[in-house]
Design a protein around this motif. Structure first.
Motif, mmCIF file in Angstrom:
data_model
loop_
_atom_site.group_PDB
_atom_site.id
_atom_site.type_symbol
_atom_site.label_atom_id
_atom_site.label_comp_id
_atom_site.label_asym_id
_atom_site.label_seq_id
_atom_site.Cartn_x
_atom_site.Cartn_y
_atom_site.Cartn_z
ATOM 1 N N PHE A 324 -0.819 30.948 -19.171
ATOM 2 C CA PHE A 324 -0.571 31.882 -17.996
ATOM 3 C C PHE A 324 -1.520 32.813 -17.665
ATOM 4 N N LEU A 325 -2.079 33.201 -16.760
ATOM 5 C CA LEU A 325 -3.026 34.242 -16.367
ATOM 6 C C LEU A 325 -2.960 34.617 -14.860
ATOM 7 N N CYS A 326 -2.380 35.790 -14.596
ATOM 8 C CA CYS A 326 -1.937 36.479 -13.290
ATOM 9 C C CYS A 326 -3.535 36.616 -12.552
ATOM 10 N N VAL A 327 -3.609 36.185 -11.444
ATOM 11 C CA VAL A 327 -4.792 36.420 -10.451
ATOM 12 C C VAL A 327 -4.732 37.689 -9.995
ATOM 13 N N ASN A 328 -3.584 38.280 -9.979
ATOM 14 C CA ASN A 328 -3.353 39.622 -9.357
ATOM 15 C C ASN A 328 -3.570 40.889 -10.176
ATOM 16 N N CYS A 329 -2.839 40.809 -11.432
ATOM 17 C CA CYS A 329 -3.077 41.716 -12.494
ATOM 18 C C CYS A 329 -3.547 41.558 -13.757
#
Ligand code: ZN
Length: 358
Positions: A324-329
Motif C-alpha cells: 500500500f502506498l498512498c498517492v496523496n501523503c
C-alpha cells in the motif's frame, strides 16, 4: 446470543434405517404438499394446512406434528420464490421441534421416527460445555455422507461485557487469512499449500472415476474442511485472547458485504468461497461473545483502498496484493495492515467511549 451447532448422531443400524425412512417419507410429503400448494396457488402456512393436512396424514402416515413441520417447510420455501413449483430432495432436511425432539442429557436425544420415538446417542464436540436446556425452536435433521446431524440453535448466555478501551481491527483475506491492526499477520500459506495438495489429488481422483476413487474423494474433502476449520478456530481464539488481555473490542468487516461488494475476479472469489470468511467471522463472534467482548461489523467499502493515515481513497493506493502506498501523503504499509487499521478506526466510533472526532 443464538448459536447454531452441528450435533452428530450415533444411531444403531436399526435407528439409522428408521431415520432415513422418516427423512424420505417427510420429503415425499413435502413434494406432495408442494404440488397441492402450487396447483391451488396457495402458499400461506395456514391455508396449505387447511387444504392438505388430513390428506397428508392419511397418505403418508406421518404424525400430526410432522405434517405441521412439512407444511411449514413448504411454506417457508415458497416465501422466497412463488414463480415455480418447488421440489424437495429425497434426503433434504427434516424439521424438528420440541414436540418431536427432546434432549434427554448431554449425550442422548429422543427423536420421533416413523416407528415411534428413538433414543439416540449424540456428540457435539467443542460445544459440549453448552447447556442443552437452552436449545431454542426448531432443529434440522440433515444427512450427509451417510451421517446424520442435527443443526441446533442454542441460546448461549453472554459473559459480562467488558468496558472496551480501544479496538482491534481484523482484516480477513486469502493470502493472509487474518491481519490485525496490531500488525499481527495470520498467513494463509500453510492453508494454501494444503488446499493445493488436496485439489491436485482431487483432480486425479476425479479423472479416475472409480467407486473407490469417489469414496476417497469424499474422505479428503472432509479432511480439507476440518483442516480449514481448525485453522479458523485457532486464529479466532488467538485474536479473542489478545482482545481480552488488552481490554479491547474487535471490529471486522460486515460479513455480508464481503461477498457482494468484492471486486476481485472469479478465480479469487472461488478461493474466497472455499476459505469461508464467514466461518472465521462467526468463530470470532462466537468466541468473543462468550468472553464478553463486543464485535462491531463495519462498512467494508474501500477498506483496502483508503489510506489509514490521511483518509485518501484511490484505487492506485494499492500497488499490489501486499503493498500500500498512498498517492496523496506517501504513507507506505503492508496493504492488509493498512486495511485492518481502517477497520479499526471505523469500529472506534461504535465504542461507548468514542473519540470526539466520530
Ligand atoms: Zn495518505
Amino acid at each position: 446470543m443464538l448459536l447454531t451447532m452441528k450435533v452428530k448422531l450415533y444411531p444403531d443400524q436399526y435407528q439409522h434405517r428408521s431415520l432415513l425412512e422418516t427423512m424420505e417419507r417427510f420429503n415425499e410429503a413435502c413434494n406432495y404438499i408442494s404440488n397441492i400448494a402450487w396447483t391451488n396457488h396457495t402458499f400461506g402456512k395456514v391455508a396449505i394446512h387447511k387444504l392438505a393436512y388430513y390428506e397428508i396424514r392419511d397418505k403418508f402416515n406421518l404424525s400430526s406434528q410432522m405434517v405441521v413441520r412439512a407444511v411449514g417447510k413448504v411454506a417457508e420455501s415458497y416465501k422466497i420464490d412463488k414463480t415455480c413449483q418447488h421440489g424437495f430432495k429425497k434426503h433434504g432436511a427434516v424439521v424438528y421441534d420440541q414436540r418431536i425432539l427432546t434432549f434427554k442429557s448431554t449425550d442422548e436425544i429422543s427423536i420421533l421416527t416413523l416407528g415411534g420415538r428413538e433414543r439416540i446417542t449424540i456428540k457435539y464436540g467443542e460445544y459440549r460445555q453448552l447447556n442443552m436446556q437452552r436449545v431454542r425452536g426448531q432443529a434440522d435433521l440433515i444427512y450427509h455422507n451417510n451421517i446424520f446431524y442435527l443443526m441446533v440453535v442454542v441460546d448461549v448466555p453472554d459473559a459480562d461485557p467488558i468496558d472496551p478501551q480501544g479496538i482491534i481491527g481484523v482484516d480477513m483475506g486469502i493470502v493472509n487469512i487474518a491481519t490485525t491492526s496490531d500488525g499481527e499477520v495470520f498467513s494463509g500459506k500453510k492453508c494454501t499449500e494444503v488446499r493445493q495438495r488436496y485439489s491436485n489429488l482431487k483432480a486425479k481422483l476425479q479423472s479416475v472415476g472409480t467407486r473407490s476413487a469417489k469414496r476417497h474423494l469424499k474422505k479428503i474433502s472432509g479432511k480439507e474442511r476440518r483442516f480449514k476449520k481448525d485453522i479458523n478456530h485457532c486464529i479466532a481464539k488467538s485474536i479473542v485472547q489478545t482482545a481480552k488481555d488488552t481490554n479491547r473490542a474487535i471490529a471486522i468487516e460486515n460479513l455480508k458485504g464481503i461477498r457482494t461488494n468484492s471486486t476481485v475476479n472469479k478465480t479469487v472469489r472461488t478461493a474466497m468461497g472455499k476459505w469461508a470468511f464467514n466461518e472465521l467471522g462467526n468463530f470470532l463472534k462466537y468466541k468473543a461473545t462468550l468472553a464478553g467482548i463486543p464485535v462491531f461489523e463495519v462498512d467494508p467499502k474501500n477498506t483496502s483502498r483508503e489510506c489509514s493515515m490521511c483518509g485518501h481513497i484511490d484505487k492506485k493506493n494499492r500497488k499490489s496484493q501486499s503493498e500500500f502506498l498512498c498517492v496523496n501523503c506517501g504513507h507506505a504499509e503492508n496493504a492488509d495492515i493498512n486495511a485492518s487499521n481502517n477497520i479499526s478506526s471505523r469500529g472506534i466510533c461504535q465504542l461507548p467511549h468514542r473519540p470526539l472526532s466520530c
